[in-house]
Design an enzyme around this catalytic site. Structure first.
Site, PDB file in Angstrom:
ATOM      1  N   HIS A  91       0.865  -1.169   0.000  1.00 11.89           N
ATOM      2  CA  HIS A  91       0.000   0.000   0.000  1.00 11.89           C
ATOM      3  C   HIS A  91       0.910   1.230   0.000  1.00 11.89           C
ATOM      4  CE1 HIS A  91      -3.637   2.361   1.284  1.00 11.89           C
ATOM      5  NE2 HIS A  91      -2.647   3.199   1.489  1.00 11.89           N
ATOM      6  N   ARG A 104      -8.932  14.543   2.214  1.00 14.97           N
ATOM      7  CA  ARG A 104      -8.885  15.082   3.577  1.00 14.97           C
ATOM      8  C   ARG A 104      -7.465  14.948   4.091  1.00 14.97           C
ATOM      9  NH1 ARG A 104      -8.102   9.957   5.530  1.00 14.97           N
ATOM     10  NH2 ARG A 104      -9.469   8.375   4.658  1.00 14.97           N
TER      11      ARG A 104
END
Lengths: 452, 165
Positions: A210, A294
């Site tokens: 990831h 965000r």
């Protein structure tokens, strides 16, 4: 609109509330913290200039309640709302309601939130911007098409929340018989966490890394602030993050960064955001996963190696200023690693451990972002994050040594924490070598699989 | 006043050169304790002592304080039910749900047959959905907690009338 904010409502809780308060204070901005009944006496509530109640303990009635948050911002006479992460941070309804009330939402434009919040729409943008994606598709209400869709994608599949993020609403399904139940549970989690029950399926890749790229944009220009590796996860919840991502070939790293910027430019991105990828370091291939519109939990590792304050940049952009940095102004120094200290028991299936903190001793000399102190309550209504320990070093080895030493000096009493697991992981040879994949934690930590 | 990590680093730089092992600083607003750790380095423990400030004249009154949540939740009960009934208890504190998602049919109703592994409810704790199993073969005799109500650990959620052995 080229003037600074005077007062900001922070519509969040926990460590990120304390984190945002800190930057606001440094910038001379007054903070009003929105609190639920469970958080009225929290450390962030004590740190803020003022608090305002947004509802009872249940998040759906408080931190996820758009009307309550906007009413609080209006009552507080706030110029802007900082939504933190999770809760309503990527909710276009909040952004729209803020705009209608004449309050600035510190985050991307409404259409960006809509495009990135619907994960399938985000995929389409990614494809249009030239990014590779994994095969997948929407589960229609009633989940009648789920089985056929899953067969087309090929098992195992990952059930994901269309409105999700942060690992909630994610389920791996290995055979068709388990699909309907997984879709129902994922949908329930997503509804509870995001107020959006839609789910979709994507091919499940068990061995990948990831890797994500931090973006900053002002609606016109987009730059990246480097990459992070967040492969140490359990049930898709990140536990250890680092920047830069270790052991990436130059072409892969450059490819990831360029892809993220290309997508940011297509979205005319404004604010801080992250493009998440699944990277196959064996073949240098990568796939777009999602955009997080965000500030992210793991932003401190990027701050450590860039020397920037991402919340300050978010605020500057929201105040209407153009980006204060060009790509060539961004430099990277050393390596940073963060571990998330959670109130959960890694020896018993990561069972959450709410309660009251009796002892909170943290390592001095490294960055600690936390909202707990002796006497703090850890309510069962919210996530289990207690603190983030962030060590920065001249290189990865030094950061690792500093983080190990820091963990040894950390003591939290009153609730069960995962500190022992972090100590074990940071001492593990595979992690020390760097570049572990997302299956690493489940392989090395007995007990994870048992509960699954 | 909230000391930043940089502030603490500056204080430590001063302390490091001094023959002291502990600094304990208390003001009306905060308390900071820095201690030399046995293995080298320092530990920090801080408490913000000032009470949260309300926003004068707006909003509903705040609940008493930290730790007050759950005050209205049912209390843990180990009291036996009617003769022969077996309790299904909450594995964790959290929110009790009778159905897998809003609007869906409940997992079980009173009178339903269950076996040990039947999922009878969900308790959501810290955003994790924890399945609650019947644990006993029999019939659901009573459901004691209303949907979406808070529960504390160990509270009786349901009573099962076990099948005769």
């Amino acid at each position: 609109m080229n003037h600074g904010f005077r007062r900001v409502l922070i519509a969040n809780r926990g460590e990120i509330a304390a984190r945002v308060i800190r930057t606001c204070r440094r910038l001379g901005i007054e903070t009003v913290l929105a609190v639920s009944d469970a958080d009225a006496g929290s450390r962030p509530a004590r740190l803020a200039d003022a608090t305002i109640r947004v509802g009872p303990a249940a998040a759906t009635a408080s931190y996820l309640n758009v009307d309550a948050v906007v009413a609080a911002a209006v009552s507080a006479k706030a110029d802007a709302v900082h939504p933190g992460y999770g809760f309503l941070s990527e909710n276009p309804r909040l952004a729209r309601a803020c705009a209608a009330a004449g309050i600035i939402f510190i985050g991307p434009a409404v259409d960006t939130l809509e495009a990135t919040g619907d994960k399938l729409a985000a995929r389409e943008h990614a494809v249009a911007a030239g990014l590779p994606v994994l095969p997948g598709g929407h589960v229609l209400p009633g989940s009648a098409n789920a089985t056929e869709l899953a067969r087309r994608i090929g098992f195992p599949v990952l059930v994901k929340a269309a409105g999700g993020g942060g690992g909630r609403g994610l389920r791996v399904v290995r055979e068709a018989a388990d699909l309907a139940h997984a879709v129902a549970v994922a949908s329930a989690e997503a509804a509870a966490a995001f107020g959006d029950a839609r789910v979709y399926l994507e091919r499940y890749v068990s061995r990948g890394r990831h890797v994500e790229v931090q973006l900053l944009g002002d609606g016109e220009h987009v730059i990246h602030l480097g990459d992070r590796d967040c492969s140490v996860q359990r049930r898709y919840q990140k536990l250890i993050e680092e920047a830069p991502a270790p052991l990436l070939s130059d072409p892969l790293r450059d490819g990831l960064r360029a892809a993220a910027v290309a997508l940011g430019e297509r979205l005319r991105y404004r604010g801080a955001g992250t493009v998440e990828f699944l990277a196959d370091t064996g073949s240098d291939a990568f796939y777009f996963l999602e955009v997080n519109a965000r500030i992210q939990v793991e932003h401190p590792v990027t701050e450590a190696i860039t020397g920037l304050d991402l919340v300050e940049e978010q605020i500057a952009i929201a105040e209407g200023r153009p980006l204060r940095l060009a790509q060539h102004d961004v430099t990277f120094t050393g390596h940073a690693i963060e571990c998330r200290v959670n109130a959960e028991d890694p020896d018993h299936g990561f069972l959450p451990s709410p309660g009251t903190i009796t002892t909170a001793v943290f390592p001095a000399g490294v960055r600690v972002d936390t909202h707990v102190q002796a006497g703090s309550s850890v309510p069962p209504h919210y996530d289990s994050l207690l603190a983030k320990l962030v060590a920065h070093g001249a290189d990865r080895d030094q950061a690792l040594i500093r983080l190990r030493e820091a963990l040894d000096r950390c003591e939290i009493g009153g609730v069960t924490t995962n500190l022992r697991m972090h100590r074990a992981l940071l001492a593990d040879g595979e992690f020390e070598r760097g570049g572990v994949d997302t299956g690493y934690l489940e392989r090395v930590w007995v007990g994870v699989v048992a509960r699954g | 006043m909230d000391l930043t990590n940089e502030d603490v680093a500056d204080i430590l730089a001063v302390l490091d050169s001094l023959p002291y092992d502990e600094l304990d600083l208390q003001t009306p607003r905060f308390r900071l304790t820095l201690r030399r750790a046995p293995g080298g380095g320092w530990t920090e423990s801080s408490q913000i002592l000032s009470e949260p400030a309300g926003l004068t004249g707006v909003g509903a009154p705040l609940a008493p304080a930290d730790g007050a949540n759950g005050a209205s939740a049912p209390t843990a009960s180990s009291a036996p039910g009617a003769a022969g009934l077996v309790a299904v208890t909450a594995p964790l504190p959290g929110t009790f749900y009778r159905a897998p998602r809003p609007g869906a049919a409940p997992f079980v109703e009173v009178g339903d047959e269950v076996h040990e592994d039947t999922v009878v409810a969900i308790v959501e704790t810290m955003k994790l959905m924890n399945s609650v199993h019947a644990g006993t073969r029999g019939r659901v005799a009573e459901i004691c907690v209303r949907n979406a109500e808070p529960t504390v650990q160990g509270v009786t959620l349901m009573w099962i009338a076990p099948d005769p052995a």
